[in-house]
Scaffold this active site. Structure first.
Site, PDB file in Angstrom:
ATOM      1  N   ILE A  12      32.684  81.741   9.053  1.00 50.01           N
ATOM      2  CA  ILE A  12      33.361  80.974  10.091  1.00 50.01           C
ATOM      3  C   ILE A  12      32.878  79.539   9.936  1.00 50.01           C
ATOM      4  CG2 ILE A  12      33.672  80.602  12.565  1.00 50.01           C
ATOM      5  CD1 ILE A  12      33.055  83.525  13.018  1.00 50.01           C
ATOM      6  N   GLY A 109      49.263  83.491   5.916  1.00 49.93           N
ATOM      7  CA  GLY A 109      48.021  83.311   6.657  1.00 49.93           C
ATOM      8  C   GLY A 109      47.883  81.928   7.261  1.00 49.93           C
ATOM      9  N   ASP A 111      45.332  80.072   7.319  1.00 51.91           N
ATOM     10  CA  ASP A 111      44.599  79.171   6.430  1.00 51.91           C
ATOM     11  C   ASP A 111      45.536  78.460   5.467  1.00 51.91           C
ATOM     12  OD1 ASP A 111      45.147  81.636   5.226  1.00 51.91           O
ATOM     13  OD2 ASP A 111      43.358  81.607   3.976  1.00 51.91           O
TER      14      ASP A 111
END
Length: 258
Positions: A12, A109, A111
């Site tokens: 993270i 996704g 990201d």
């Protein structure tokens, strides 16, 4: 200031940015563990901010890009309780400057939405984004800002781990480029195979993508922690920027505040 959170399969990552500039004020990283409670996550985030001299009151907004659904309820709760903000979550429905034209846009996704948003905002033309994460993704955005094509390969870390975990006598290795491709022992031989092999993989994929796209001059932007090792060893990558995720999240936050 904006707290930008990028939840990956391995880590993270968190970055604090001013809303009116790309400069990263502070950044932090911790291992992605789905078994943490919201209080554990909240205390860690609160403490990391405090150690960097950032008060909770300084945070004007929070936005999260995540590819790990299992952690989202806990993370969302921790932000609300300890940062006192309701975070914005990036999804395929989030307003952006690109259009998702993949066969299944809902499967793209967060990201990759973040990466492609930043790349297209930066170049304002067709481009390829290479993200060296747990998996390595090669995403193409065309001149019109349409996300259409992608290539997904095992990450360099997965490649290195496969050697040691799937063989009886090969050890775990540090991922680094040896002085020569000609290894003189097991360790340097493995490092040569992983790093030089991955450089070749990246160069061939980019070369073939540009050929089939008939877009030989499109710029290539790379990001991701292990990308630094590869980017400095090949001319196929034009720019390496480890902070693409934070910068892309900042753009999306500004576009979606209303």
């Amino acid at each position: 200031m904006l707290l930008a959170i990028d939840v990956g399969n391995t880590n993270i990552s968190m970055g604090v940015l001013a809303l009116d500039e790309e400069k990263i004020r502070s950044s932090f990283r911790m291992i992605t563990k789905t078994e943490r409670t919201s209080d554990e996550l909240g205390v860690i985030i609160y403490d990391l901010l405090a150690r960097a001299g950032i008060q909770v009151e300084d945070i004007e907004g929070v936005m999260i890009s995540s590819v790990v659904p299992k952690i989202m309820y806990t993370l969302n709760s921790s932000i609300i309780k300890y940062i006192h903000k309701t975070p914005m979550i990036i999804t395929p429905r989030t307003k952006t400057c690109i259009r998702l034209m993949a066969d299944n846009p809902k499967a793209v996704g967060a990201d990759r939405i973040v990466d492609c948003t930043y790349a297209y905002s930066r170049f304002r033309r067709s481009c390829i984004v290479v993200d060296f994460g747990t998996a390595t993704t090669f995403d193409y955005v065309n001149e019109a800002g349409e996300f259409r094509y992608t290539v997904i390969a095992p990450g360099i870390g997965i490649s290195a781990n496969a050697l040691s975990s799937q063989t009886a006598k090969l050890p775990e290795i540090e991922i680094r480029k040896p002085q020569s491709i000609l290894g003189t022992n097991t360790i340097t031989g493995m490092q040569a195979g992983v790093v030089y092999g991955y450089i070749g993989t990246v160069e061939y994929i980019l070369k073939t993508m540009k050929k089939e796209l008939k877009d030989p001059d499109c710029p290539v932007l790379a990001t991701g922690g292990l990308g630094r090792i590869i980017a400095r060893e090949t001319d196929s990558i034009d720019i390496y920027d480890p902070d693409v995720a934070y910068k892309g999240i900042r753009i999306l936050y500004q576009m979606n505040q209303k």
